[in-house]
Design a protein around this motif. Structure first.
Motif, mmCIF file in Angstrom:
data_model
loop_
_atom_site.group_PDB
_atom_site.id
_atom_site.type_symbol
_atom_site.label_atom_id
_atom_site.label_comp_id
_atom_site.label_asym_id
_atom_site.label_seq_id
_atom_site.Cartn_x
_atom_site.Cartn_y
_atom_site.Cartn_z
ATOM 1 N N UNK A 143 153.734 75.344 69.285
ATOM 2 C CA UNK A 143 153.914 76.790 69.397
ATOM 3 C C UNK A 143 153.703 77.450 68.045
ATOM 4 N N UNK A 148 160.639 87.672 65.724
ATOM 5 C CA UNK A 148 159.755 86.512 65.788
ATOM 6 C C UNK A 148 159.127 86.455 67.180
ATOM 7 N N UNK A 149 157.803 86.500 67.206
ATOM 8 C CA UNK A 149 157.045 86.482 68.459
ATOM 9 C C UNK A 149 156.341 85.146 68.599
ATOM 10 N N UNK A 150 156.431 84.531 69.779
ATOM 11 C CA UNK A 150 155.837 83.226 70.021
ATOM 12 C C UNK A 150 154.577 83.332 70.874
ATOM 13 N N UNK A 151 153.652 82.426 70.610
ATOM 14 C CA UNK A 151 152.511 82.230 71.479
ATOM 15 C C UNK A 151 152.912 81.395 72.683
ATOM 16 N N UNK A 152 151.992 81.246 73.647
ATOM 17 C CA UNK A 152 152.292 80.517 74.882
ATOM 18 C C UNK A 152 152.310 79.012 74.663
#
Lengths: 115, 111
Positions: free
Chosen positions: B88, B99-103
């Protein structure tokens, strides 16, 4: 404690019931995050705490979801009138807020199944 | 909404092969992290990059942050079965360190 602790690790409930999920962050970590991870999906941001206040609640999916943090430590995520689409793993993370980066330390998650 | 797109989403390779996974966004991030998650566990931080163009190496893993701080890559050399997991990327922005996460990229390394 040595790491982030979440409870319960597994929760099965019936549609319409309320549930509470608990997070004990690493001692001294001022920031606390809740995320939701559905099967095959990435991490969906729910809410962020700095101390006891929540500057960003924008990720909460509906007014059935609420969270609080007391004493700058333990946090509780409450889901009222659960629905089947609430089934997911709820992850809590804490961090020391450092300039330029927020390195998150995660718990193992609470797996919620709504029947 | 700041989105992080990861590619590929699934990757199955033989032990010993090399691979690269990508993380892209239209937004600028003050820092970017890579995490690895194994089934039944929470993500574990691998690395943080903060400077545009920065390259960090962690044994067989090489991480790069794009010059414009909008993208990153993770390269694994001579993959091992122990590298199997969900990778991730996560970006930090905003004054309160959202904090933003990718898939994620699900990697399987076959012995």
């Amino acid at each position: 404690g040595a790491g982030v602790s979440q409870s319960p690790s597994n929760k099965v409930t019936e549609k319409g019931k309320d549930v509470e999920l608990r997070c004990d962050p690493i001692s001294g970590h001022t920031a606390l995050y809740w995320y939701r991870q559905s099967l095959g999906q990435g991490l969906e941001f729910l809410i962020y705490f700095q101390g006891n206040s929540a500057p960003d609640k924008s990720g909460l999916p509906s007014d059935r979801f609420s969270a609080e943090r007391t004493g700058g430590s333990v946090s509780t995520l409450t889901i009222q009138r659960t629905q089947q689409e609430d089934s997911a793993v709820y992850l809590c993370a804490s961090s020391l807020v450092a300039s330029g980066a927020a390195e998150l330390f995660f718990g193992e998650g609470s797996r919620l199944t709504v029947l | 909404t700041q989105l992080l797109e990861q590619s590929p989403q699934f990757l199955s390779i033989q032990e010993g092969e090399n691979l690269t996974v990508y993380c892209n966004s239209s937004s600028v991030f003050s820092s970017l992290q890579w995490y690895r998650q194994e089934p039944g566990e929470g993500p574990v931080l691998l690395v943080t990059v903060v400077t545009g163009g920065e390259v960090k190496k962690l044994k067989r893993l090489t991480f790069q942050f794009g010059d414009a701080r909008k993208d990153s890559s993770l390269h694994i050399t001579a993959a091992q079965p122990g590298d199997t997991g969900l990778y991730l990327c996560a970006g930090t922005s905003g004054g309160y360190q959202k904090v933003t996460f990718g898939i994620g990229t699900k990697l399987q390394v076959i012995p």
